[in-house]
Design an enzyme around this catalytic site. Structure first.
Site, mmCIF file in Angstrom:
data_model
loop_
_atom_site.group_PDB
_atom_site.id
_atom_site.type_symbol
_atom_site.label_atom_id
_atom_site.label_comp_id
_atom_site.label_asym_id
_atom_site.label_seq_id
_atom_site.Cartn_x
_atom_site.Cartn_y
_atom_site.Cartn_z
ATOM 1 N N ASP A 20 57.697 60.598 8.674
ATOM 2 C CA ASP A 20 57.144 59.763 7.610
ATOM 3 C C ASP A 20 56.887 60.679 6.409
ATOM 4 O OD1 ASP A 20 56.283 57.674 6.119
ATOM 5 O OD2 ASP A 20 54.822 56.926 7.562
HETATM 6 C C1 BGC Z 1 55.081 54.927 4.779
HETATM 7 C C2 BGC Z 1 56.410 54.552 5.378
HETATM 8 C C3 BGC Z 1 57.431 54.399 4.287
HETATM 9 C C4 BGC Z 1 57.511 55.706 3.528
HETATM 10 C C5 BGC Z 1 58.543 55.695 2.421
HETATM 11 C C6 BGC Z 1 55.184 56.129 3.860
HETATM 12 O O1 BGC Z 1 54.016 56.355 3.160
HETATM 13 O O2 BGC Z 1 54.163 55.180 5.818
HETATM 14 O O3 BGC Z 1 56.284 53.383 6.133
HETATM 15 O O4 BGC Z 1 58.658 54.049 4.823
HETATM 16 O O5 BGC Z 1 56.250 55.982 2.944
HETATM 17 O O6 BGC Z 1 58.149 54.939 1.353
#
Ligand code: BGC
Length: 747
Positions: free
Chosen positions: A286
Site C-alpha cells: 500500500d
Molecule cells: C490506500 C489504497 C489505495 C492507495 C492508492 C492508499 O492510501 O490505502 O487503498 O489504493 O492509497 O491510492
C-alpha cells in the site's frame, strides 16, 4: 448414433487442441518473460518493482521526484499511479519507450466505484445482493478506465468490516464473510472481464491483505490483533474468492497483524498467498507501507524495510522508494538473493505480457475510444439500475411510500437536496480534461419525476454540520404548505473514507433537530439518509414516517431516489452490515458466538453477556430491508434429515408475494452448528436467493446443503465438518427468521 460419436470425438480433439494452444500461449509468455529478464541489469530489474505517483494527485504523503522523466527513461520505474487519460498516459508511456528495453509502464488507479460514470459506493452496492448488477458495474468501470489509459485498478477492497467508525467501511461489502466473498468474486470478474488482454479488461487488485477492517477501535491504519482461526474463517475467505476469480494482483495492508506489519509479513504473503494458495500474480504494497515499517518499529531504516518486505513477498513498492534506494545494496551485501528479485520481476512482466502491453504499449491510449466509452449511453442505464437496487427501505409507516404521482405539493428540504458532487461518494474519480460533472442531483431527479403536475418547494433548513438553526423557520413554513415532506440529510461524502474514522457517527449537526421541527407540522415525512457508513439516528428512526437509506448513489442518484420514492422501482436492498443503536455496541455483528451466558432478550440482563444500559440488538440488523409489498414464507421441506458427509440435503421453500406490488425478495439461509469442537456462531449466512415475484405470485426455491456449507476451521486450523445437529433457518433478515428446521450430519 454414429454422428453423436463423431461429434464427441470432434469435441475431444477440439478441446485437446484448445488446451495445446492455451499451453503454448502460456508457455510462450513464460518464455518471453525469461528472455526479457535475461537482458535486464540489476538496476532495470529493481526499476520494475517501483511504482510512482504521477505529480498532481495523491493520497498523502507525496514524494516529488524532479528527475522522474529521466528515471523512467532509464528503466527505473515499473508503474505509475494516479495518471489518467489517454493523453497523459501516452505521454508517460512514450517516455518509457525511450528506455533501453522499452518495457511498458503499468498505469494503476483507484477505480473503486466507477470511473466517469460513478456507481453507488461499494457498501451500498453490496446491499443489493445482486451479483450480476455488481459485476456489471465493475465491468463498466473497467471499460471506461481502460479506454482512458488505465490498465490496473486498486479494487476490489474485500476487507470484512464490522466497525462503522472505520471510515473505509464504505469500500467493502460489509460484515459477512459469505456475502462478501460472493461479491469479491463478482467484482474481480467484472474488472478483469473474460481475460486480461481484452481491450476493456484491467487488472483487479484484492486489497488490503489482510485484516485491515479489524483495525482496533475502528481507527484507520491501526493495529490488528487477531487469532489465526478468526483470520482464516472470517477475514481471508473473500481474498480467496478473488483468487478463485483469477485476480491479477494483491495489495498489502497498512496495519500490523499481531505485531507484524502486513507489508513485511512472510506468513501472509509467502506462506498463505503465494505458497499455500499458489498465487501467480504480483503483490503491491500500500502507499508508502514498505517505508512505514520503520514507524511500526519492526525495522530500523529503509534498508531493513526493503529487506523485510521483499523477503516477505511484496513485489512492488508503491511510493516509498525503499526498493529503489536499497535493493541493489541488499543484493550486493548478499542479504537478498537475486532469485527473489527475479521472481518479483517475472510476476510483473508476466502481467504486462498478459495485458498485451509488450505488443502495443499504447493499447489503452486511444482518444477515440476514450471519447466513445466515456460517453457510452449504456453506462448510465446500468448505473441507475444498480443504484435503485442499493437503496434500503428502513421504515414505511402507514404505507406512506411509494408516493402517489398525484400529490399536489411536496416540500423537499435539507442540506443534501441540491448538492451535486456529494452524491458521488468518497472514491469518485476526477478525470482530468474530461467533463466529469455527470451527476443527477436529488432535486433534479425529483423535478424530472413529478414534472408540472406537482408543486415542488425547497428549503435548505440547515447545513450538514454546525449548530445554526436560522433556516428552520423557512423550512417549517414550506412544510406547512405541502402534502408530504421529503427531508434529505446525512454526512458529507468525505466524512467516510480513507483516514475518515469517527468516534461520533450520529447524523451530524442539527439535522435531526430540523426533523423534529418539521414534525410539529404534522405532515408525513420521508427521510433520505445519505452516508458512506451506518450512522446512528435513533430519533429519526423512531419518529420519521418513512426512511430510505440512500448511501451515496453516484451519477444517477437523483433518478434512482425518485424512482424508489414514487414506486417506479420497488426497493429490494437488504443491509450487508448491522446498524448499531449506539456507538457503545460496536463491534456488533449477527454471527457472534453464543457465550457461556448468552443474553437472549432485553428484559433479562441478569449476569449475562449484555450491557446494563443498552439493548442487545442493533437498530437495524444484517439482512434487513423492507419492500412496498409483503412476502410470506411457507412450506419448508428438506429432502432428508440425516446427511452423510458425501451427501446433500435439498431444501425448498415457497415464497409468496402477498402484497399489491411486484417486488424482489432476498431469501436468506442461515445455519447453526449446535455443538462443535470449538464454539460456533449463533447463525451464519450460507446461501441466499434474490427472486422477483409479481403481486400474488408464488415461487418455490431450492437450496443445497453440502459438507462445504457445514465446515469450519477447527483448533488445528483444519477445514472440517463435524458430525452432529444443525439448525436450519430461512429468514428475511438475520433476525427475522421465518422458518426453521434441523438436521443431523452423520459419518
Ligand atoms: C490506500 C489504497 C489505495 C492507495 C492508492 C492508499 O492510501 O490505502 O487503498 O489504493 O492509497 O491510492
Amino acid at each position: 448414433m454414429k454422428k453423436t460419436v463423431l461429434n464427441v470425438l470432434f469435441l475431444i480433439v477440439l478441446n485437446a487442441f484448445s488446451l495445446q494452444v492455451a499451453l503454448a500461449q502460456k508457455k510462450s509468455i513464460v518464455q518471453k518473460v525469461d528472455s526479457v529478464l535475461k537482458l535486464m541489469t540489476l538496476d532495470e530489474k529493481i526499476g520494475q518493482l517501483n511504482q510512482y505517483n504521477d505529480d498532481w494527485t495523491a493520497t498523502v504523503p507525496l514524494t516529488i521526484d524532479s528527475d522522474k522523466v529521466s528515471q523512467i527513461q532509464n528503466g527505473k520505474v515499473g508503474s505509475l499511479l494516479n495518471c489518467m487519460g489517454t493523453e497523459r498516459t501516452r505521454k508517460w508511456q512514450n517516455i518509457a519507450m525511450q528506455s533501453r528495453l522499452k518495457i511498458p509502464l503499468l498505469f494503476g488507479q483507484d477505480v473503486i466505484h466507477g470511473y466517469k460514470t460513478t456507481f453507488p459506493i461499494p457498501l451500498a452496492e453490496s446491499c443489493s445482493w445482486d451479483l450480476e448488477a455488481i459485476e456489471l458495474s465493475a465491468r463498466i468501470s473497467a471499460t471506461e478506465a481502460s479506454a482512458s489509459g488505465i490498465n490496473w485498478t486498486f479494487a476490489p477492497m474485500v476487507d470484512i468490516a464490522r466497525d462503522p467508525r472505520w471510515g473505509r467501511v464504505m469500500e467493502g461489502a460489509g460484515e459477512d464473510t459469505y456475502l462478501a466473498s460472493k461479491i469479491a468474486y463478482a467484482r474481480v470478474k467484472g474488472f478483469q472481464g473474460s481475460k486480461l488482454g481484452e481491450i476493456n479488461s484491467i487488472m483487479a487488485c484484492a486489497k488490503h491483505f489482510a485484516a485491515y477492517g479489524a483495525a482496533i477501535g475502528g481507527r484507520d491504519y491501526n493495529s490488528v490483533d487477531m487469532s489465526d482461526r478468526l483470520l482464516w474463517e472470517t477475514y481471508l475467505p473473500p481474498f480467496k474468492a478473488t483468487l478463485d476469480a483469477g485476480v491479477a494482483t494483491f495489495m498489502t495492508s497498512f496495519n500490523d497483524i499481531n505485531g507484524v506489519p502486513s507489508t513485511g509479513n512472510k506468513y501472509l504473503l509467502r506462506g498463505i498467498l503465494k505458497d499455500k494458495w499458489g498465487f501467480e500474480g504480483f503483490v503491491v504494497s500500500d502507499w508508502g507501507s514498505v517505508g512505514e515499517m520503520i514507524n511500526h518499529g519492526t525495522v530500523k531504516n529503509g534498508y531493513e524495510a526493503a529487506l523485510s518486505s521483499i523477503t516477505a513477498g511484496c513485489d512492488m513498492d508503491m511510493e516509498s522508494r525503499s526498493y529503489k534506494n536499497n535493493l541493489a545494496q541488499l543484493v550486493k551485501d548478499g542479504k537478498v538473493p537475486i532469485a527473489l528479485i527475479d521472481d518479483a520481476v517475472k510476476r510483473i512482466l508476466k502481467k504486462k505480457f498478459e495485458l498485451g502491453l509488450f505488443d502495443n504499449p499504447f493499447k489503452f491510449c486511444d482518444p477515440e475510444r476514450e471519447k466513445k466509452e466515456l460517453n457510452n449511453p449504456d453506462h448510465p442505464i446500468a448505473a441507475l439500475d444498480v443504484a435503485r437496487k442499493s437503496i434500503v427501505l428502513l421504515k414505511n409507516q402507514n404505507h406512506l411510500l411509494p408516493l402517489s404521482k398525484n400529490i399536489k405539493t411536496i416540500a423537499f428540504i435539507g442540506p443534501l437536496v441540491k448538492v451535486v458532487n456529494q452524491n458521488k461518494g468518497f472514491w469518485d474519480v476526477d478525470v482530468p480534461g474530461i467533463d466529469s460533472s455527470y451527476v443527477v442531483s436529488q432535486w433534479e431527479g425529483l423535478q424530472k419525476k413529478v414534472g408540472n403536475k406537482t408543486k415542488l418547494l425547497y428549503a435548505k433548513g440547515c447545513s450538514i454540520e454546525g449548530d445554526n438553526k436560522d433556516g428552520f423557520a423557512e423550512a417549517v413554513n414550506i412544510a406547512k404548505q405541502a402534502d408530504v415532506v421529503i427531508l434529505s440529510i446525512g454526512e458529507r461524502r468525505d466524512m467516510t473514507g480513507e483516514a475518515k474514522s469517527r468516534s461520533n457517527i450520529n447524523i451530524p449537526g442539527v439535522q435531526e433537530e430540523l426533523l423534529k421541527a418539521l414534525l410539529t407540522t404534522g405532515k408525513p415525512i420521508v427521510v433520505l439518509i445519505n452516508a458512506g457508513r451506518p450512522l446512528v439516528f435513533n430519533y429519526t428512526a423512531d419518529n420519521a414516517t418513512a426512511i430510505l437509506y440512500t448511501w451515496w448513489m453516484g451519477s444517477e442518484a437523483g433518478n434512482a431516489i425518485a424512482d424508489v420514492l414514487f414506486g417506479d422501482y420497488n426497493p429490494s436492498a437488504k443491509l450487508s452490515i448491522s446498524f448499531p443503536l449506539s456507538v457503545g455496541q460496536i463491534p456488533i455483528y449477527y454471527s457472534h458466538f453464543n457465550t457461556g451466558r448468552p443474553a437472549v432478550s432485553d428484559t433479562n440482563r441478569f449476569y449475562n453477556s449484555s450491557y446494563n444500559d443498552l439493548s442487545i440488538y442493533p437498530k437495524f440488523e444484517f439482512g434487513y430491508g423492507l419492500s412496498y409489498t409483503t412476502f410470506q414464507y411457507s412450506n419448508l421441506q428438506m429432502s432428508k434429515k440425516k446427511m452423510h458427509f458425501n451427501d446433500q440435503i435439498e431444501v425448498s421453500v415457497t415464497i409468496s408475494n402477498t402484497g399489491k406490488y411486484d417486488g424482489e425478495e432476498i431469501v436468506q439461509l442461515y445455519l447453526r452448528d449446535i455443538v462443535g469442537s470449538i464454539a460456533r456462531p449463533v447463525k451464519e449466512l450460507k446461501d441466499f436467493k434474490k427472486i422477483k415475484l409479481q403481486a400474488e405470485q408464488s415461487e418455490t426455491i431450492k437450496f443445497i446443503i453440502d459438507k462445504e456449507k457445514l465446515s469450519f476451521y477447527n483448533q488445528q486450523l483444519q477445514w472440517v465438518a463435524e458430525p452432529g445437529d444443525f439448525d436450519l433457518m430461512i429468514g428475511a433478515s438475520s433476525r427475522d427468521i421465518r422458518l426453521k428446521d434441523s438436521f443431523e450430519l452423520v459419518e
